[in-house]
Design a protein around this motif. Sequence first.
Motif, PDB file in Angstrom:
ATOM      1  N   LEU A   1      31.286 107.589  11.591  1.00  0.00           N
ATOM      2  CA  LEU A   1      30.926 106.260  12.091  1.00  0.00           C
ATOM      3  C   LEU A   1      29.424 106.124  12.289  1.00  0.00           C
ATOM      4  CD1 LEU A   1      33.796 105.804  14.682  1.00  0.00           C
ATOM      5  CD2 LEU A   1      33.568 104.686  12.457  1.00  0.00           C
ATOM      6  N   TRP A   2      28.822 107.098  12.952  1.00  0.00           N
ATOM      7  CA  TRP A   2      27.388 107.034  13.186  1.00  0.00           C
ATOM      8  C   TRP A   2      26.623 107.179  11.874  1.00  0.00           C
ATOM      9  CZ3 TRP A   2      23.627 105.119  15.675  1.00  0.00           C
ATOM     10  CH2 TRP A   2      22.328 105.611  15.490  1.00  0.00           C
ATOM     11  N   GLY A   3      27.163 107.932  10.934  1.00  0.00           N
ATOM     12  CA  GLY A   3      26.465 108.218   9.684  1.00  0.00           C
ATOM     13  C   GLY A   3      26.033 106.989   8.901  1.00  0.00           C
ATOM     14  N   VAL A   4      26.724 105.868   9.062  1.00  0.00           N
ATOM     15  CA  VAL A   4      26.330 104.653   8.340  1.00  0.00           C
ATOM     16  C   VAL A   4      25.291 103.826   9.110  1.00  0.00           C
ATOM     17  CG1 VAL A   4      28.521 104.521   7.104  1.00  0.00           C
ATOM     18  CG2 VAL A   4      28.229 103.247   9.239  1.00  0.00           C
ATOM     19  N   MET A   5      25.156 104.093  10.394  1.00  0.00           N
ATOM     20  CA  MET A   5      24.291 103.264  11.229  1.00  0.00           C
ATOM     21  C   MET A   5      22.793 103.364  10.898  1.00  0.00           C
ATOM     22  SD  MET A   5      26.312 101.434  12.816  1.00  0.00           S
ATOM     23  CE  MET A   5      25.105 100.586  13.805  1.00  0.00           C
ATOM     24  N   PRO A   6      22.235 104.552  10.652  1.00  0.00           N
ATOM     25  CA  PRO A   6      20.794 104.579  10.349  1.00  0.00           C
ATOM     26  C   PRO A   6      20.415 103.716   9.144  1.00  0.00           C
ATOM     27  CG  PRO A   6      21.537 106.764  10.930  1.00  0.00           C
ATOM     28  CD  PRO A   6      22.775 105.914  10.805  1.00  0.00           C
ATOM     29  N   SER A   7      21.238 103.729   8.110  1.00  0.00           N
ATOM     30  CA  SER A   7      20.946 102.894   6.933  1.00  0.00           C
ATOM     31  C   SER A   7      21.008 101.416   7.285  1.00  0.00           C
ATOM     32  CB  SER A   7      21.938 103.175   5.810  1.00  0.00           C
ATOM     33  OG  SER A   7      21.820 104.492   5.367  1.00  0.00           O
ATOM     34  N   LEU A   8      22.043 101.045   8.036  1.00  0.00           N
ATOM     35  CA  LEU A   8      22.191  99.640   8.406  1.00  0.00           C
ATOM     36  C   LEU A   8      21.067  99.176   9.335  1.00  0.00           C
ATOM     37  CD1 LEU A   8      26.054  99.477   8.950  1.00  0.00           C
ATOM     38  CD2 LEU A   8      24.727  98.600   7.006  1.00  0.00           C
ATOM     39  N   LEU A   9      20.631 100.060  10.218  1.00  0.00           N
ATOM     40  CA  LEU A   9      19.527  99.713  11.113  1.00  0.00           C
ATOM     41  C   LEU A   9      18.183  99.694  10.386  1.00  0.00           C
ATOM     42  CD1 LEU A   9      20.601 101.765  14.259  1.00  0.00           C
ATOM     43  CD2 LEU A   9      20.616  99.263  14.021  1.00  0.00           C
ATOM     44  N   ALA A  10      18.032 100.531   9.376  1.00  0.00           N
ATOM     45  CA  ALA A  10      16.771 100.584   8.621  1.00  0.00           C
ATOM     46  C   ALA A  10      16.606  99.374   7.708  1.00  0.00           C
ATOM     47  CB  ALA A  10      16.709 101.870   7.794  1.00  0.00           C
ATOM     48  N   TRP A  11      17.685  98.867   7.197  1.00  0.00           N
ATOM     49  CA  TRP A  11      17.635  97.791   6.218  1.00  0.00           C
ATOM     50  C   TRP A  11      16.791  96.595   6.678  1.00  0.00           C
ATOM     51  CZ3 TRP A  11      22.353  94.280   4.940  1.00  0.00           C
ATOM     52  CH2 TRP A  11      22.077  93.506   3.825  1.00  0.00           C
ATOM     53  N   PRO A  12      17.022  96.045   7.888  1.00  0.00           N
ATOM     54  CA  PRO A  12      16.164  94.924   8.297  1.00  0.00           C
ATOM     55  C   PRO A  12      14.689  95.319   8.416  1.00  0.00           C
ATOM     56  CG  PRO A  12      17.890  95.299   9.944  1.00  0.00           C
ATOM     57  CD  PRO A  12      18.045  96.327   8.877  1.00  0.00           C
ATOM     58  N   GLY A  13      14.427  96.556   8.811  1.00  0.00           N
ATOM     59  CA  GLY A  13      13.049  97.004   8.942  1.00  0.00           C
ATOM     60  C   GLY A  13      12.326  97.055   7.609  1.00  0.00           C
ATOM     61  N   VAL A  14      13.063  97.371   6.559  1.00  0.00           N
ATOM     62  CA  VAL A  14      12.458  97.409   5.218  1.00  0.00           C
ATOM     63  C   VAL A  14      12.221  95.983   4.712  1.00  0.00           C
ATOM     64  CG1 VAL A  14      12.872  98.129   2.823  1.00  0.00           C
ATOM     65  CG2 VAL A  14      13.440  99.669   4.699  1.00  0.00           C
ATOM     66  N   LEU A  15      13.052  95.050   5.140  1.00  0.00           N
ATOM     67  CA  LEU A  15      12.916  93.659   4.696  1.00  0.00           C
ATOM     68  C   LEU A  15      11.895  92.861   5.499  1.00  0.00           C
ATOM     69  CD1 LEU A  15      16.679  92.792   4.103  1.00  0.00           C
ATOM     70  CD2 LEU A  15      14.939  93.361   2.394  1.00  0.00           C
ATOM     71  N   MET A  16      11.583  93.300   6.702  1.00  0.00           N
ATOM     72  CA  MET A  16      10.615  92.592   7.556  1.00  0.00           C
ATOM     73  C   MET A  16       9.202  92.738   6.999  1.00  0.00           C
ATOM     74  SD  MET A  16      11.536  93.862  11.368  1.00  0.00           S
ATOM     75  CE  MET A  16      13.123  93.616  12.126  1.00  0.00           C
ATOM     76  N   PRO A  17       8.295  91.850   7.426  1.00  0.00           N
ATOM     77  CA  PRO A  17       6.884  92.110   7.119  1.00  0.00           C
ATOM     78  C   PRO A  17       6.515  93.481   7.703  1.00  0.00           C
ATOM     79  CG  PRO A  17       7.166  89.927   8.089  1.00  0.00           C
ATOM     80  CD  PRO A  17       8.486  90.626   8.197  1.00  0.00           C
ATOM     81  N   PRO A  18       5.743  94.270   6.991  1.00  0.00           N
ATOM     82  CA  PRO A  18       5.483  95.649   7.433  1.00  0.00           C
ATOM     83  C   PRO A  18       4.904  95.797   8.839  1.00  0.00           C
ATOM     84  CG  PRO A  18       4.870  95.414   5.149  1.00  0.00           C
ATOM     85  CD  PRO A  18       5.207  94.031   5.645  1.00  0.00           C
ATOM     86  N   TYR A  19       4.095  94.846   9.303  1.00  0.00           N
ATOM     87  CA  TYR A  19       3.535  95.001  10.649  1.00  0.00           C
ATOM     88  C   TYR A  19       4.640  95.023  11.706  1.00  0.00           C
ATOM     89  CZ  TYR A  19       4.182  89.961  11.228  1.00  0.00           C
ATOM     90  OH  TYR A  19       4.728  88.705  11.305  1.00  0.00           O
TER      91      TYR A  19
END
Length: 153
Positions: free
Chosen positions: A84-102
């Motif tokens: 269950l936890w194993g999928v969370m880092p990817s899902l949490l990272a996804w918006p960060g990669v899509l946001m403006p880098p700052y």
Amino acid sequence: MNTPSPEDPVHPDAGLIQRLGYAGLIPFVGLALLLWLLQGEPQVFVSVALAAYAGLILSFLGGIHWGIGWLQAGRRDGLGVHFLWGVMPSLLAWPGVLMPPYAGLVWLGLVLIVCYLVDRRLFVRAGLTPWLTMRFRLTTVASLSCFLGAGAL
């Protein structure tokens, strides 16, 4: 079960584990440094590269939990939480990669810290406590690189 530590000189792969782990910090530190040295379009490219790398590393951290889950499959002590936890880092990272880098780099740095905090609990339950020292060091440098990189933008 006595789990070998990456700092244990008797562990047959201790040197390799340390070299690979710390070598994984080179892109974090190098790209964060470049963000302070570059301007304009090259800086934009490097900021996206740092965010993408942080996202990839977060996905890798989630994958570790899938490996733990598979290795300990069949045990009835609640270790299914690794899947269950194993999928969370990817899902949490996804918006960060899509946001403006700052903003995305700050988000990704925070997610790296959250992942370490979760691992502090789950690694202990899985008998992997010896790995937490190196994990802490890697997380500290990676998250600081994201924060410092965001500060350059």
